[in-house]
Design an enzyme around this catalytic site. Structure first.
Site, PDB file in Angstrom:
ATOM      1  N   ASP A  72       0.827  -1.260   0.143  1.00  0.00           N
ATOM      2  CA  ASP A  72      -0.082  -0.021   0.208  1.00  0.00           C
ATOM      3  C   ASP A  72       1.015   1.355   0.136  1.00  0.00           C
ATOM      4  O   ASP A  72       0.548   2.329  -0.185  1.00  0.00           O
ATOM      5  CB  ASP A  72      -1.009  -0.109   1.220  1.00  0.00           C
ATOM      6  N   GLU A 210       9.288  -3.686  10.796  1.00  0.00           N
ATOM      7  CA  GLU A 210       9.416  -2.179  10.339  1.00  0.00           C
ATOM      8  C   GLU A 210      10.037  -1.362  11.338  1.00  0.00           C
ATOM      9  O   GLU A 210       9.420  -1.148  12.462  1.00  0.00           O
ATOM     10  CB  GLU A 210       8.528  -1.589   9.428  1.00  0.00           C
TER      11      GLU A 210
HETATM   12  O1  KIV Z   1       3.492  -1.116   1.584  1.00  0.00           O
HETATM   13  C1  KIV Z   1       4.658  -1.417   1.647  1.00  0.00           C
HETATM   14  O2  KIV Z   1       5.459  -1.251   0.748  1.00  0.00           O
HETATM   15  C2  KIV Z   1       5.081  -2.030   2.964  1.00  0.00           C
HETATM   16  C3  KIV Z   1       6.555  -2.377   2.847  1.00  0.00           C
HETATM   17  C4  KIV Z   1       7.298  -1.299   3.287  1.00  0.00           C
HETATM   18  C5  KIV Z   1       7.081  -3.544   3.929  1.00  0.00           C
HETATM   19  O3  KIV Z   1       4.533  -2.187   3.720  1.00  0.00           O
END
Ligand code: KIV
Length: 293
Positions: A72, A210
């Site tokens: 997202d 994260e």
């Molecule tokens: O939406 C995304 O790109 C993510 C990554 C940063 C893991 O959740």
């Protein structure tokens, strides 16, 4: 902080891959969550990138990236929103289908956007089913540890592999008041461990960590039997993910400290656009080689 027994020692080499390693393996069939589990057993590290369109996805697939996340993060990186919060199921479904069409080998993971699973397991199942049926993704990702465990459990028992995401969960930007590092201090570290264990126990096949201190991410990685996918979580995670536009230097302005730019793509593309514009203005393009007679 509890010291848990390591599943493998740092620096242990993967067992002989028989052509089956996730990155650099010779098998051309699509990667599945069973391959991901086998890689954890071998102690093999693997890369994951985001992708939001068929053409870019095909480049990463040809480069051998084994897992592509239709994140997202498309909100900020592709659709021009200020955060991931406004992204809709329609947008994720459309772009996930494009990424699936652009790939033959990568496991494509579709992100469940904000508001598509927080109501409860039944809503999560409805949203995830749509991504699997309409876009053809092989797995979905959702944010949250203990708070999302019931959702993970129902999806997994319904046959949909789930990648979880704990630590800094960008869909909660309004609650966090920004994007702060998570898991600092004993209490927060214990909560992060509980969150990671909760999604593992609920059946998740991997968990993104994260913006977590490297020492804590290493402890989580040692204590889980599913792989951890780090982003701003240090070297000891089983896998590493970056947002492709950050990794390629396409993102405008500041990028987080954990990003490494492997290319200055924004600069290169801008230079190409200027070279084209200057040739048009000077009457040098199209040349004879680009002209039909
Ligand atoms: O939406 C995304 O790109 C993510 C990554 C940063 C893991 O959740």
């Amino acid at each position: 902080m509890t010291q848990l027994s390591p599943a493998r020692k740092p620096g242990d080499r993967p067992a002989s891959d028989n052509g089956k390693t996730l990155y650099g393996g010779t098998s051309s069939r699509r990667i599945t969550v069973r391959d991901i589990a086998a890689a954890k057993e071998r102690g093999e590290k693997w890369p994951m990138l985001t992708a939001y369109d068929a053409m870019t996805a095909s480049v990463f697939d040809e480069a051998g990236i084994p897992v592509l996340l239709v994140g997202d993060s498309m909100g900020n990186c592709h659709l021009g929103y200020e955060s991931t919060v406004p992204v809709t199921m329609d947008e994720i479904t459309l772009l996930s289908a494009a990424v699936v069409r652009g790939t033959t080998r990568a496991l494509v993971v579709g992100d469940l956007p904000f508001g598509s699973y927080q109501e409860g397991p039944v809503q999560a199942l409805r949203s995830a089913t749509r991504l699997v049926k309409e876009a053809g993704v092989g797995a979905v990702k959702l944010e949250g540890g203990e708070r999302s465990a019931h959702q993970v459990e129902l999806l997994v028992s319904s046959g949909i592999p789930v990648m979880a995401h704990v630590g800094l969960t960008p869909q909660s930007v309004n609650a966090f008041g920004g994007y702060p590092v998570q898991g600092r201090g004993e209490e927060a570290a214990q909560q992060l461990l509980r969150d990671a264990k909760a999604v593992q126990d609920a059946g998740a096949f991997a968990v993104v960590l994260e913006a977590v201190p490297a020492e804590l991410a290493a402890e989580v990685t040692r204590s889980l039997h599913i792989p951890t996918v780090g982003i701003g979580a240090g070297l000891d995670c089983d896998a590493q993910v970056l947002v492709w536009t950050d990794m390629a230097g396409m993102t405008a302005g500041r990028v987080p400290k954990f990003v490494k730019k492997y290319l200055e793509m924004r600069q290169l593309l801008g230079d190409a656009a200027k070279a084209f514009a200057e040739e048009v203005v000077a009457g040098d393009f199209p040349a004879t080689a680009h002209t039909f007679h």
